[in-house]
Design a protein around this motif. Sequence first.
Motif, PDB file in Angstrom:
ATOM      1  N   TRP A   1       0.909  -1.147  -0.049  1.00  0.00           N
ATOM      2  CA  TRP A   1      -0.145   0.043   0.062  1.00  0.00           C
ATOM      3  C   TRP A   1       0.939   1.094   0.171  1.00  0.00           C
ATOM      4  O   TRP A   1       0.661   2.159  -0.979  1.00  0.00           O
ATOM      5  CB  TRP A   1      -1.108   0.007   1.163  1.00  0.00           C
ATOM      6  CG  TRP A   1      -1.773   1.408   1.608  1.00  0.00           C
ATOM      7  CD1 TRP A   1      -2.398   1.691   0.781  1.00  0.00           C
ATOM      8  CD2 TRP A   1      -1.283   2.196   2.631  1.00  0.00           C
ATOM      9  NE1 TRP A   1      -2.540   3.301   1.546  1.00  0.00           N
ATOM     10  CE2 TRP A   1      -1.830   3.347   2.457  1.00  0.00           C
ATOM     11  CE3 TRP A   1      -0.223   2.092   3.521  1.00  0.00           C
ATOM     12  CZ2 TRP A   1      -1.552   4.482   3.523  1.00  0.00           C
ATOM     13  CZ3 TRP A   1      -0.078   3.104   4.591  1.00  0.00           C
ATOM     14  CH2 TRP A   1      -0.731   4.252   4.734  1.00  0.00           C
ATOM     15  N   LEU A   2       1.867   1.240   0.850  1.00  0.00           N
ATOM     16  CA  LEU A   2       2.517   2.406   0.952  1.00  0.00           C
ATOM     17  C   LEU A   2       3.734   2.683  -0.315  1.00  0.00           C
ATOM     18  O   LEU A   2       3.661   3.759  -0.758  1.00  0.00           O
ATOM     19  CB  LEU A   2       3.510   2.301   2.223  1.00  0.00           C
ATOM     20  CG  LEU A   2       4.230   3.469   3.043  1.00  0.00           C
ATOM     21  CD1 LEU A   2       2.985   4.603   2.960  1.00  0.00           C
ATOM     22  CD2 LEU A   2       4.892   3.343   4.254  1.00  0.00           C
ATOM     23  N   THR A   3       4.054   1.827  -0.617  1.00  0.00           N
ATOM     24  CA  THR A   3       4.862   2.002  -1.822  1.00  0.00           C
ATOM     25  C   THR A   3       4.196   2.344  -3.056  1.00  0.00           C
ATOM     26  O   THR A   3       4.339   3.267  -3.919  1.00  0.00           O
ATOM     27  CB  THR A   3       5.955   0.694  -2.365  1.00  0.00           C
ATOM     28  OG1 THR A   3       5.089  -0.360  -2.161  1.00  0.00           O
ATOM     29  CG2 THR A   3       6.847   0.444  -1.277  1.00  0.00           C
ATOM     30  N   SER A   4       3.039   1.729  -3.379  1.00  0.00           N
ATOM     31  CA  SER A   4       1.909   2.134  -4.333  1.00  0.00           C
ATOM     32  C   SER A   4       1.588   3.556  -4.192  1.00  0.00           C
ATOM     33  O   SER A   4       1.526   4.269  -5.274  1.00  0.00           O
ATOM     34  CB  SER A   4       0.964   1.385  -4.378  1.00  0.00           C
ATOM     35  OG  SER A   4       1.002  -0.289  -4.674  1.00  0.00           O
ATOM     36  N   LEU A   5       1.549   3.998  -2.911  1.00  0.00           N
ATOM     37  CA  LEU A   5       0.941   5.445  -2.646  1.00  0.00           C
ATOM     38  C   LEU A   5       2.043   6.422  -3.043  1.00  0.00           C
ATOM     39  O   LEU A   5       2.024   7.370  -3.759  1.00  0.00           O
ATOM     40  CB  LEU A   5       0.644   5.552  -1.180  1.00  0.00           C
ATOM     41  CG  LEU A   5       0.014   6.727  -1.002  1.00  0.00           C
ATOM     42  CD1 LEU A   5      -1.353   6.929  -1.353  1.00  0.00           C
ATOM     43  CD2 LEU A   5      -0.027   6.667   0.584  1.00  0.00           C
TER      44      LEU A   5
END
Length: 175
Positions: free
Chosen positions: A122-126
């Motif tokens: 989630w965080l890397t995609s964001l």
Amino acid sequence: MPLELPSSLHVDGLHLRDIQSDDYPFLRNLFRDLRARELSVTDWPQAQKDGFCDSQFELQDRHYRSHYEHAHYFVIERDGAHGREAIGRIYVNADLEFVGLMEITILSHLRGQRIGSTLMHWLTSLADANGQSMRLFVEPDNPARNLYERNGFVAGEMQGPYLEMSRPAISRIAT
């Protein structure tokens, strides 16, 4: 512009929400759980271990909140047998230049269930969607380092006892 995150969001079966004052007993217990293994080698009575962990948690919390203006502090929850249950914390520094993972801690009995992987995805995609690189600091022998490396983080310089790791923004261009 700093990355804006809502005060509550869902991430693949997990619920992240801003920390509230009534979360602090859970957060102190989570910190004790995190430090239990290293403190198990001391001959301190449990009350002394708890007091030490509580003071360390308070110092860390105060430091983070006074030095990271653009940080978001979330409790991680998931649905359980008795409704939604707190299972960890994730602190994200949504700085102007990069997204920093400040802290991710999951209760020890729940580690290894891909919760960290879900949150890292989630965080890397964001960060990628916003064109921002990422940065974090980790103890070199922390098993979470493997998770970070699998998500594209590269080891850099040692900063005191911590290894700085970074990850460039990865553009996802459809072809």
